[in-house]
Design an enzyme around this catalytic site. Sequence first.
Site, PDB file in Angstrom:
ATOM      1  N   HIS A   1       0.888  -1.106  -0.014  1.00 33.01           N
ATOM      2  CA  HIS A   1      -0.207   0.069   0.108  1.00 33.01           C
ATOM      3  C   HIS A   1       0.337   1.645  -0.081  1.00 33.01           C
ATOM      4  O   HIS A   1       1.917   1.364   0.344  1.00 33.01           O
ATOM      5  CB  HIS A   1      -1.129  -0.456   1.304  1.00 33.01           C
ATOM      6  CG  HIS A   1      -1.850   1.229   1.287  1.00 33.01           C
ATOM      7  ND1 HIS A   1      -1.690   2.256   1.692  1.00 33.01           N
ATOM      8  CD2 HIS A   1      -3.427   1.344   0.601  1.00 33.01           C
ATOM      9  CE1 HIS A   1      -2.885   3.002   1.983  1.00 33.01           C
ATOM     10  NE2 HIS A   1      -3.545   1.981   0.924  1.00 33.01           N
TER      11      HIS A   1
ATOM     12  N   SER B   1      -9.759 -14.340  -2.009  1.00 32.03           N
ATOM     13  CA  SER B   1      -9.914 -12.512  -1.822  1.00 32.03           C
ATOM     14  C   SER B   1     -11.507 -12.323  -2.701  1.00 32.03           C
ATOM     15  O   SER B   1     -11.495 -12.893  -3.745  1.00 32.03           O
ATOM     16  CB  SER B   1      -8.424 -12.276  -2.443  1.00 32.03           C
ATOM     17  OG  SER B   1      -8.494 -10.663  -2.615  1.00 32.03           O
TER      18      SER B   1
END
Length: 382
Positions: free
Chosen positions: A128, A329
């Site tokens: 991130h 996911s």
Amino acid sequence: MISEQTRTMLNSGVDSSRLDHDYQRLKGLARSSLGYPCNQAFDYRELLPFLEMPLNNVGDPFQESSYALNTLDYEREVIDIFADLAQLPHGQHWGYVTNGGTEGNMYGLYLARELFRHGMVYFSEQTHYSVAKILRLQHTPSIMIKAQENGEMDYDDLRESIRINRHLPPIIFANIGTTMTGAIDDLTKIHNILDELAIREHYVHADAAMHGLALAFIDNPPAWDFAAGIDSLSISGHKWLGSPIPCGIALARSSHVKRISRAVEYVGVNDTTISGSRSAYAPLMIWYGLRKHGEDGLKKMIKDSILLAQYTVEAFQKKGIQAWRNQNSPIVVFPKPNNEVIRRWSLAVDRNIGHIVCLPHIEKSTIDTFIEDYLTGSPEPH
Ligand SMILES: Cc1ncc(COP(=O)(O)O)c(C=O)c1O
């Protein structure tokens, strides 16, 4: 001296029609927002009366603060639950409710740096964006590691980078679900590399912002938790669980935290957290969300999200579009569409890919409409 412009803004009163207009506008946008990992299926209205008080969870949640208007008991309960879900044994755990995943990552990296002053942080290029900023803020030296096609760390590059810098204690920043593709770094491989290179002093932080809650409730999850040798963990509360205010959970081994805590007389507690004043509503909401769903509800919510993601992949593929997802996911990846489609559906994009995050508030019919628009949507005029 106050300027005329500021004076006008200050003295215009509360414009209810503006608030109504923006409430409707945001409600409309929320329906077609598919690209960001924020579950909208929540209802915290029972907690509204708590907004009547200036609650504040300043300080360490495991001590009693002299500011009595707090929800520290709820916060401790939330931390106890997450510690258990993440296999951090009772009595060896510490944590607090943060402002979001970023703060939990900052906390883990701060702990690591305090324990290993000369540590070198390794993080993959799919990490991130906020992590590079945290490292700059903390003046921590770091090396960016290549990522594989699916978003997982390239372990050969990791091994080689640690080997070259083996005189510096490695601090590994592992992704337990990358932002763009939901890839999970293999903690077993990471530990094998540390063992192979005979590195005794190391620290592993796990960023499980989005996927942490889910992995605790699915069968046969990959290694992601303290049993797999991590030292600290960050999970966002507003992502899969969902909340109207950003929040998260930071967890760490209590033995690490003891080494950095300092007492502050003003509030009568140890200053173990990053923020001073902290939200007392966030622990209430997370506590409420967990209790309202219960174990079966959480399992179902997670299973349904993953089934919807699989439905989306197959629906795309039936139309000849190479969509894919990583196992466990809810993030579905596809070739980046034109800017108009990106804007209409608030998609997250990176280089040549885009994604949507299949969360509980999204209906199958919305996915069908999205795919139709993806295929036929008018490109933005040049
Ligand atoms: C993998 C990952 N880490 C960290 C973050 C940052 O979390 P937050 O937005 O809760 O601060 C995100 C947000 O999307 C993320 O996907």
